[in-house]
Design an enzyme around this catalytic site. Structure first.
Site, PDB file in Angstrom:
ATOM      1  N   ARG A 214     -23.287  10.261  13.865  1.00 51.69           N
ATOM      2  CA  ARG A 214     -24.758  11.028  14.411  1.00 51.69           C
ATOM      3  C   ARG A 214     -25.833  10.579  13.218  1.00 51.69           C
ATOM      4  O   ARG A 214     -26.193  10.945  12.286  1.00 51.69           O
ATOM      5  CB  ARG A 214     -24.362  12.566  14.032  1.00 51.69           C
ATOM      6  CG  ARG A 214     -23.368  13.146  14.768  1.00 51.69           C
ATOM      7  CD  ARG A 214     -23.252  12.958  16.094  1.00 51.69           C
ATOM      8  NE  ARG A 214     -23.740  13.737  17.086  1.00 51.69           N
ATOM      9  CZ  ARG A 214     -23.540  14.964  17.549  1.00 51.69           C
ATOM     10  NH1 ARG A 214     -22.435  15.864  16.851  1.00 51.69           N
ATOM     11  NH2 ARG A 214     -23.918  15.576  18.442  1.00 51.69           N
TER      12      ARG A 214
ATOM     13  N   GLN B 238     -28.531   7.065  17.940  1.00 54.15           N
ATOM     14  CA  GLN B 238     -29.189   8.199  18.659  1.00 54.15           C
ATOM     15  C   GLN B 238     -28.826   7.923  20.324  1.00 54.15           C
ATOM     16  O   GLN B 238     -28.528   8.687  20.817  1.00 54.15           O
ATOM     17  CB  GLN B 238     -30.339   8.745  18.389  1.00 54.15           C
ATOM     18  CG  GLN B 238     -30.277   9.769  17.129  1.00 54.15           C
ATOM     19  CD  GLN B 238     -31.818  10.238  16.632  1.00 54.15           C
ATOM     20  OE1 GLN B 238     -32.577   9.522  17.217  1.00 54.15           O
ATOM     21  NE2 GLN B 238     -31.720  11.192  15.928  1.00 54.15           N
TER      22      GLN B 238
ATOM     23  N   ASP C  97     -25.473   8.267  21.443  1.00 52.89           N
ATOM     24  CA  ASP C  97     -24.647   9.483  21.159  1.00 52.89           C
ATOM     25  C   ASP C  97     -24.671  10.388  22.505  1.00 52.89           C
ATOM     26  O   ASP C  97     -25.393  11.209  22.813  1.00 52.89           O
ATOM     27  CB  ASP C  97     -25.721  10.176  20.049  1.00 52.89           C
ATOM     28  CG  ASP C  97     -25.073  11.531  19.714  1.00 52.89           C
ATOM     29  OD1 ASP C  97     -23.962  11.921  19.999  1.00 52.89           O
ATOM     30  OD2 ASP C  97     -25.358  12.230  18.636  1.00 52.89           O
TER      31      ASP C  97
ATOM     32  N   SER D 274     -24.408  14.409  22.095  1.00 49.19           N
ATOM     33  CA  SER D 274     -25.758  14.851  22.235  1.00 49.19           C
ATOM     34  C   SER D 274     -26.445  15.017  23.505  1.00 49.19           C
ATOM     35  O   SER D 274     -27.006  15.956  24.047  1.00 49.19           O
ATOM     36  CB  SER D 274     -26.672  14.058  21.226  1.00 49.19           C
ATOM     37  OG  SER D 274     -26.484  14.563  19.793  1.00 49.19           O
TER      38      SER D 274
ATOM     39  N   TYR E 231     -22.644  18.953   9.351  1.00 51.26           N
ATOM     40  CA  TYR E 231     -21.862  19.851  10.410  1.00 51.26           C
ATOM     41  C   TYR E 231     -21.801  21.388   9.429  1.00 51.26           C
ATOM     42  O   TYR E 231     -21.793  21.316   8.277  1.00 51.26           O
ATOM     43  CB  TYR E 231     -20.472  19.543  10.441  1.00 51.26           C
ATOM     44  CG  TYR E 231     -20.536  18.517  11.635  1.00 51.26           C
ATOM     45  CD1 TYR E 231     -20.718  18.801  13.143  1.00 51.26           C
ATOM     46  CD2 TYR E 231     -20.438  17.099  11.510  1.00 51.26           C
ATOM     47  CE1 TYR E 231     -21.003  17.740  13.960  1.00 51.26           C
ATOM     48  CE2 TYR E 231     -20.682  16.106  12.211  1.00 51.26           C
ATOM     49  CZ  TYR E 231     -20.860  16.537  13.798  1.00 51.26           C
ATOM     50  OH  TYR E 231     -20.870  15.558  14.650  1.00 51.26           O
TER      51      TYR E 231
HETATM   52  N1  LIG Z   1     -28.927  12.429  13.409  1.00 50.38           N
HETATM   53  C1  LIG Z   1     -28.566  12.371  14.511  1.00 50.38           C
HETATM   54  O1  LIG Z   1     -28.840  11.323  15.190  1.00 50.38           O
HETATM   55  C2  LIG Z   1     -27.846  13.488  15.139  1.00 50.38           C
HETATM   56  C3  LIG Z   1     -27.766  13.643  16.328  1.00 50.38           C
HETATM   57  C4  LIG Z   1     -27.030  14.884  16.923  1.00 50.38           C
HETATM   58  C5  LIG Z   1     -26.702  15.800  16.006  1.00 50.38           C
HETATM   59  N2  LIG Z   1     -26.864  15.628  14.768  1.00 50.38           N
HETATM   60  C6  LIG Z   1     -26.435  16.906  13.920  1.00 50.38           C
HETATM   61  O2  LIG Z   1     -25.073  17.047  13.906  1.00 50.38           O
HETATM   62  C7  LIG Z   1     -24.940  18.438  13.430  1.00 50.38           C
HETATM   63  C8  LIG Z   1     -23.869  19.087  14.759  1.00 50.38           C
HETATM   64  O3  LIG Z   1     -24.411  18.915  16.039  1.00 50.38           O
HETATM   65  P1  LIG Z   1     -23.848  19.567  17.237  1.00 50.38           P
HETATM   66  O4  LIG Z   1     -24.650  19.953  18.209  1.00 50.38           O
HETATM   67  O5  LIG Z   1     -22.683  18.613  17.303  1.00 50.38           O
HETATM   68  O6  LIG Z   1     -23.101  20.633  16.432  1.00 50.38           O
HETATM   69  P2  LIG Z   1     -21.580  21.504  16.936  1.00 50.38           P
HETATM   70  O7  LIG Z   1     -21.150  21.310  18.360  1.00 50.38           O
HETATM   71  O8  LIG Z   1     -20.669  21.001  15.851  1.00 50.38           O
HETATM   72  O9  LIG Z   1     -21.825  22.943  16.476  1.00 50.38           O
HETATM   73  C9  LIG Z   1     -22.662  23.646  17.058  1.00 50.38           C
HETATM   74  C10 LIG Z   1     -23.557  24.523  15.892  1.00 50.38           C
HETATM   75  O10 LIG Z   1     -22.475  25.494  15.769  1.00 50.38           O
HETATM   76  C11 LIG Z   1     -23.107  26.052  14.306  1.00 50.38           C
HETATM   77  N3  LIG Z   1     -22.107  27.020  13.687  1.00 50.38           N
HETATM   78  C12 LIG Z   1     -20.803  26.527  13.266  1.00 50.38           C
HETATM   79  N4  LIG Z   1     -20.087  27.812  12.870  1.00 50.38           N
HETATM   80  C13 LIG Z   1     -21.053  28.795  13.098  1.00 50.38           C
HETATM   81  C14 LIG Z   1     -20.874  30.155  12.968  1.00 50.38           C
HETATM   82  N5  LIG Z   1     -19.805  30.706  12.247  1.00 50.38           N
HETATM   83  N6  LIG Z   1     -21.831  30.891  13.233  1.00 50.38           N
HETATM   84  C15 LIG Z   1     -22.959  30.363  13.569  1.00 50.38           C
HETATM   85  N7  LIG Z   1     -22.962  29.044  13.792  1.00 50.38           N
HETATM   86  C16 LIG Z   1     -22.241  28.152  13.653  1.00 50.38           C
HETATM   87  C17 LIG Z   1     -23.279  24.831  13.740  1.00 50.38           C
HETATM   88  O11 LIG Z   1     -23.999  24.868  12.477  1.00 50.38           O
HETATM   89  C18 LIG Z   1     -24.051  24.040  14.601  1.00 50.38           C
HETATM   90  O12 LIG Z   1     -25.153  23.997  14.371  1.00 50.38           O
HETATM   91  C19 LIG Z   1     -26.262  19.252  13.429  1.00 50.38           C
HETATM   92  O13 LIG Z   1     -26.620  19.139  12.188  1.00 50.38           O
HETATM   93  C20 LIG Z   1     -27.058  18.154  14.254  1.00 50.38           C
HETATM   94  O14 LIG Z   1     -28.372  18.310  13.982  1.00 50.38           O
HETATM   95  C21 LIG Z   1     -27.498  14.570  14.056  1.00 50.38           C
END
Ligand SMILES: NC(=O)c1ccc[n+]([C@@H]2O[C@H](COP(=O)([O-])OP(=O)(O)OC[C@H]3O[C@@H](n4cnc5c(N)ncnc54)[C@H](O)[C@@H]3O)[C@@H](O)[C@H]2O)c1
Length: 378
Positions: free
Chosen positions: A122, A127, A130, A133, A226
């Site tokens: 990530r 991106q 990904d 995403s 995460y």
């Molecule tokens: N830089 C990049 O290119 C890039 C791309 C995609 C995602 N990301 C980042 O990766 C991370 C994970 O994204 P994702 O969509 O795979 O998430 P995910 O599917 O792993 O989780 C979904 C959301 O659930 C939340 N969560 C976990 N436990 C929880 C709880 N008890 N109560 C409430 N919320 C809770 C997490 O914080 C997350 O925001 C994020 O920080 C996102 O911004 C970065």
């Protein structure tokens, strides 16, 4: 010179996606690919074989892959497909190694170089590759559509001669890619939207989308952006604040996940029992067991006057767009490994090293040693 690329038809039940879309064909050919595809691979999204120009079709999937340098799929292929691949060939698909150890075992045995789409790091540079995403964004959008059609009310405020109605209150719990897309969609449809996540950094993100962040005073940002698991004390504190917001919402969308763990339970039976009559919950975390104590993965159930939907493989329900984005993700990954009509893998490239799951009969926790480029003479 060219690289033989083979695209499989998906076989999992309820899977509508396909790893190649017509828009990507010219780009792959420009990279040096000769394209082969399993007959009927696009049927589930109503793309017949004729919709794929410059592609040779095979009825038998073992025949399809036997001379392929690269095999593309959405889900991990059947073992007989891996058995039919030539040693040293490349497989690119979602694998989820912990769910299917037999697949990994066979990839190692057959010395397949496997790039697992869920392992794409990530980071900003990756991106465009990904797929987690791209697929999550579609799921977040669709959660709002599913939820709004299960509601017996509308999302925006409308005013008629008879009187005014609405707007509906939507709460999105878990503000990763899917959650933020759900927030944006519900806001666009005119609902009053709140968002909650254990990562405090999401407050600014949700507010930039026109919604309000539900603050509980706990920040559970963990490694790599995460979430980490909450302590029992933190869970109690959070529950008190969240109950009020859960019980005033008409539509509740949950997307919370912790990598490698079962979905955290955010909604108890007691909280559901206190929800408004007619409220709807869409649990996007059903794959990991769900965010509600009551969730039955894959089913829609009634809990008193509340409806709980827990759909599985939501991106596949939007098969056409999901395939389009997925095919583009794979194309961008192929751009890194196909140069001048041959395969050339730079194992010092962080994206390739981290995405690779198996190479030359070994699990690649560390970047594998450089290998000679492979190619097929014309
Ligand atoms: N830089 C990049 O290119 C890039 C791309 C995609 C995602 N990301 C980042 O990766 C991370 C994970 O994204 P994702 O969509 O795979 O998430 P995910 O599917 O792993 O989780 C979904 C959301 O659930 C939340 N969560 C976990 N436990 C929880 C709880 N008890 N109560 C409430 N919320 C809770 C997490 O914080 C997350 O925001 C994020 O920080 C996102 O911004 C970065």
């Amino acid at each position: 010179m060219y690289v033989n690329v083979a695209i499989l038809k998906e076989t999992q039940s309820h899977e509508r996606r396909v790893a190649l879309m017509p828009s990507v064909i010219p780009k792959l050919i420009k990279l040096g690919a000769k394209l082969h595809m399993q007959a009927g691979a696009g049927d589930a999204i109503k793309l017949g074989d004729a919709a794929y120009p410059n592609v040779e079709f095979f009825a038998d999937r073992r025949e399809l892959v036997k001379d392929a340098d690269v095999v593309l799929g959405v889900n991990a292929p059947a073992l007989e497909v891996i058995d039919a691949m030539k040693a040293g060939a490349i497989l690119i698909s979602f694998i989820y190694e912990h769910q299917d150890p037999a697949v990994v075992h066979r990839l190692l045995e057959r010395k397949i170089t496997c790039f697992a789409m869920e392992r794409v790091p990530r980071i900003t540079r990756a991106q465009s590759m990904d797929a987690l995403s791209s697929q999550s964004a579609l799921a977040g959008y669709y959660a709002v559509q599913l939820g709004s059609t299960a509601l017996a009310r509308i999302l925006p405020k409308i005013t008629t001669a008879a009187g005014a109605i609405g707007p509906a209150h939507v709460l999105v719990m878990g503000l990763g890619v899917a959650g933020l897309e759900a927030v944006a969609t519900a806001h666009r449809l005119g609902a009053v939207v709140e968002g909650y996540d254990v990562r405090a950094e999401t407050a600014e993100q949700v507010e930039s989308l026109g919604a309000t962040f539900v603050s509980t005073g706990i920040d559970a940002t963990g490694k790599g952006g995460y979430a980490r698991e909450l302590t029992p004390e933190e869970k109690t504190k959070v529950t008190v604040v969240l109950t009020q917001h859960i019980q005033k919402s008409d539509l509740l969308i949950t997307t919370a996940a912790i990598p490698g763990k079962a979905s955290p339970k955010l909604i108890s039976k007691k909280q559901v029992a206190g929800m408004k009559a007619g409220a709807v919950i869409v649990d996007l975390s059903a794959e990991g067991g769900g965010n509600c104590e009551d969730t039955v993965p894959g089913a829609t159930i009634r809990l008193g006057q509340v409806t709980l939907l827990a759909p599985l493989n939501v991106p596949s329900l939007l098969g056409e767009d999901a395939s389009e984005l997925y095919a583009q993700n794979q194309y961008h990954l192929l751009e890194l490994i196909m140069k001048d009509n041959i395969i050339s893998i730079d194992w010092t490239d962080e994206v390739l090293a981290k995405t690779c799951l198996t190479h030359a009969g070994k699990l690649t926790q560390e970047p594998p040693k450089p290998a000679k480029p492979t190619a097929k003479a014309a």
